[in-house]
Design a protein around this motif. Structure first.
Motif, PDB file in Angstrom:
ATOM      1  N   SER A 217       2.050   6.954  -5.978  1.00  0.00           N
ATOM      2  CA  SER A 217       2.862   5.855  -5.441  1.00  0.00           C
ATOM      3  C   SER A 217       3.969   6.337  -4.517  1.00  0.00           C
ATOM      4  CB  SER A 217       3.471   5.050  -6.596  1.00  0.00           C
ATOM      5  OG  SER A 217       4.376   5.854  -7.342  1.00  0.00           O
ATOM      6  N   LEU A 224      -1.480  11.349   1.578  1.00  0.00           N
ATOM      7  CA  LEU A 224      -2.579  10.543   1.047  1.00  0.00           C
ATOM      8  C   LEU A 224      -3.908  10.941   1.678  1.00  0.00           C
ATOM      9  CD1 LEU A 224      -3.466   8.001  -0.630  1.00  0.00           C
ATOM     10  CD2 LEU A 224      -3.109   6.704   1.462  1.00  0.00           C
ATOM     11  N   SER A 261      -5.811   2.280  -2.834  1.00  0.00           N
ATOM     12  CA  SER A 261      -4.878   1.166  -2.977  1.00  0.00           C
ATOM     13  C   SER A 261      -3.520   1.501  -2.367  1.00  0.00           C
ATOM     14  CB  SER A 261      -4.722   0.813  -4.458  1.00  0.00           C
ATOM     15  OG  SER A 261      -3.726  -0.172  -4.640  1.00  0.00           O
ATOM     16  N   HIS A 262      -3.049   2.723  -2.606  1.00  0.00           N
ATOM     17  CA  HIS A 262      -1.750   3.112  -2.044  1.00  0.00           C
ATOM     18  C   HIS A 262      -1.820   3.192  -0.521  1.00  0.00           C
ATOM     19  CE1 HIS A 262       2.211   4.821  -1.785  1.00  0.00           C
ATOM     20  NE2 HIS A 262       1.754   5.933  -1.225  1.00  0.00           N
ATOM     21  N   GLN A 265      -1.416  -0.242   0.798  1.00  0.00           N
ATOM     22  CA  GLN A 265      -0.023  -0.679   0.686  1.00  0.00           C
ATOM     23  C   GLN A 265       0.837  -0.080   1.796  1.00  0.00           C
ATOM     24  OE1 GLN A 265       1.263   0.369  -3.248  1.00  0.00           O
ATOM     25  NE2 GLN A 265      -0.060  -1.130  -4.269  1.00  0.00           N
TER      26      GLN A 265
END
Length: 338
Positions: A217, A224, A261-262, A265
């Motif tokens: 997160s 990433l 998912s991150h 976001q």
């Protein structure tokens, strides 16, 4: 006791036994009696051992246990090693003992850090002695580059091959600074197929998901991408696709979904990341590749994730066609059923 009601009955019984005795004598004379002799139980004499070791050291263990024999009434235990053939070799066993010993020493240091944390007000950064202790533990886990993953003697991978080592890393991660935690995360993603195969017996990798989720997160977009690209690295000498191995493992698929998912976001919060550049192109290629891997995977083989991000399907909608999105949705729904 036999009750004979009359004299005639007594005579009949006497005659019967006389005939029986005569028959037995005749059989003995003819040599037939010996055939029906029942076998006698012969118990060999057991000589008591002069020296009896009541303590045995089990291979692959740090401790020792007491066992028993017929000369000791204590309950015996199964001291047979159930390790793999690789662990049964002398060199592998010696190496495993060294790893277990290192884990025990690091655990003692971790317990000291945790005890100090209980007595103090939580702080985002550590200084002084505590910071040095955390850094010392990290250096003990520091990874090294290896050419052959299957034969790698990397200390970090060896620690994660043991259940207690996974517990150690999971409890250490919250104390590490961001850059140190990210380096461990990237090492895990790069070697995840190997770690999944080594975790078949323990099934304990899932304990790393929560602390790694907090680390994910806080990743930057570049970090990433490094994590996702590490998941796609094909191990030398292996023909199996890494993503296929990851999708069939609960921890692996959960980590993959968390990274995707991150990323979604980050793109939603920062529109500048959507501008055409090398990072955005790499992100798009990764999402499309993973989408095709999920679509071609049989639903029964797809593992059930520990957590299913809500923005995962919208992410795929942005990068693949509608037909593929429908296949992905069907695969994921069936995976939950299985």
């Amino acid at each position: 006791m036999v009750f004979i009601p009359s004299v005639n009955g007594f005579r009949k019984a006497q005659e019967y036994y006389q005939k029986l005795e005569k028959k037995q004598v005749d059989e003995e004379l003819l040599g037939q009696r010996n055939r029906f002799e029942s076998l006698k139980l012969v118990t060999p004499y057991i000589q008591k051992a002069e020296a009896y070791e009541s303590v045995v050291r089990i291979e692959g263990s740090l401790g020792q246990v007491a066992v028993s024999t017929c000369f000791s009434p204590r309950r015996a235990i199964d001291a047979v090693s159930h390790g793999t053939q690789e662990q049964d070799t002398g060199a592998a066993s010696s190496q495993r003992l060294r790893v277990l010993s290192r884990i025990e020493k690091m655990f003692l240091q971790l317990l000291e850090i945790e005890e100090d944390q209980k007595d103090e007000i939580p702080q985002p950064f550590y200084s002084g002695q505590k910071s040095n202790q955390v850094e010392k533990l990290f250096q003990a886990l520091k990874t090294q580059e290896q050419n052959n993953l299957e034969e790698a003697a990397d200390s970090f991978l060896q620690v994660l091959s043991v259940r207690k080592g996974k517990t150690l890393v999971a409890r250490l991660l919250p104390f590490l600074p961001h850059d140190r935690a990210v380096s461990l995360l990237l090492a895990i993603t790069q070697h995840l197929p190997l770690l999944v195969r080594r975790d078949m017996a323990d099934q304990a990798l899932h304990m790393l998901f929560k602390p790694l989720g907090k680390c994910i997160s806080q990743l930057t977009f570049r970090e990433l991408l490094q994590g996702l690209q590490g998941l796609l690295v094909l191990p030398p000498g292996s023909s199996e696709r890494p993503v296929a191995v990851i999708l069939q493992n609960q921890f692996g698929i959960s980590l993959l979904y968390a990274l995707l998912s991150h990323g979604e976001q980050l793109l939603a919060l920062d529109s500048s990341l959507e501008k055409p550049n090398s990072d955005h192109t790499a992100w798009t290629d990764l999402v499309v590749l993973i989408a095709w891997e999920i679509a071609r995977m049989p639903a029964a083989s797809l593992a059930e994730p520990l957590a299913f991000p809500r923005n995962l399907l919208p992410l795929f909608c942005h990068h693949v066609d509608k037909q593929l999105v429908q296949q992905l949705e069907a695969r994921m729904e069936l995976a939950w059923i299985y």
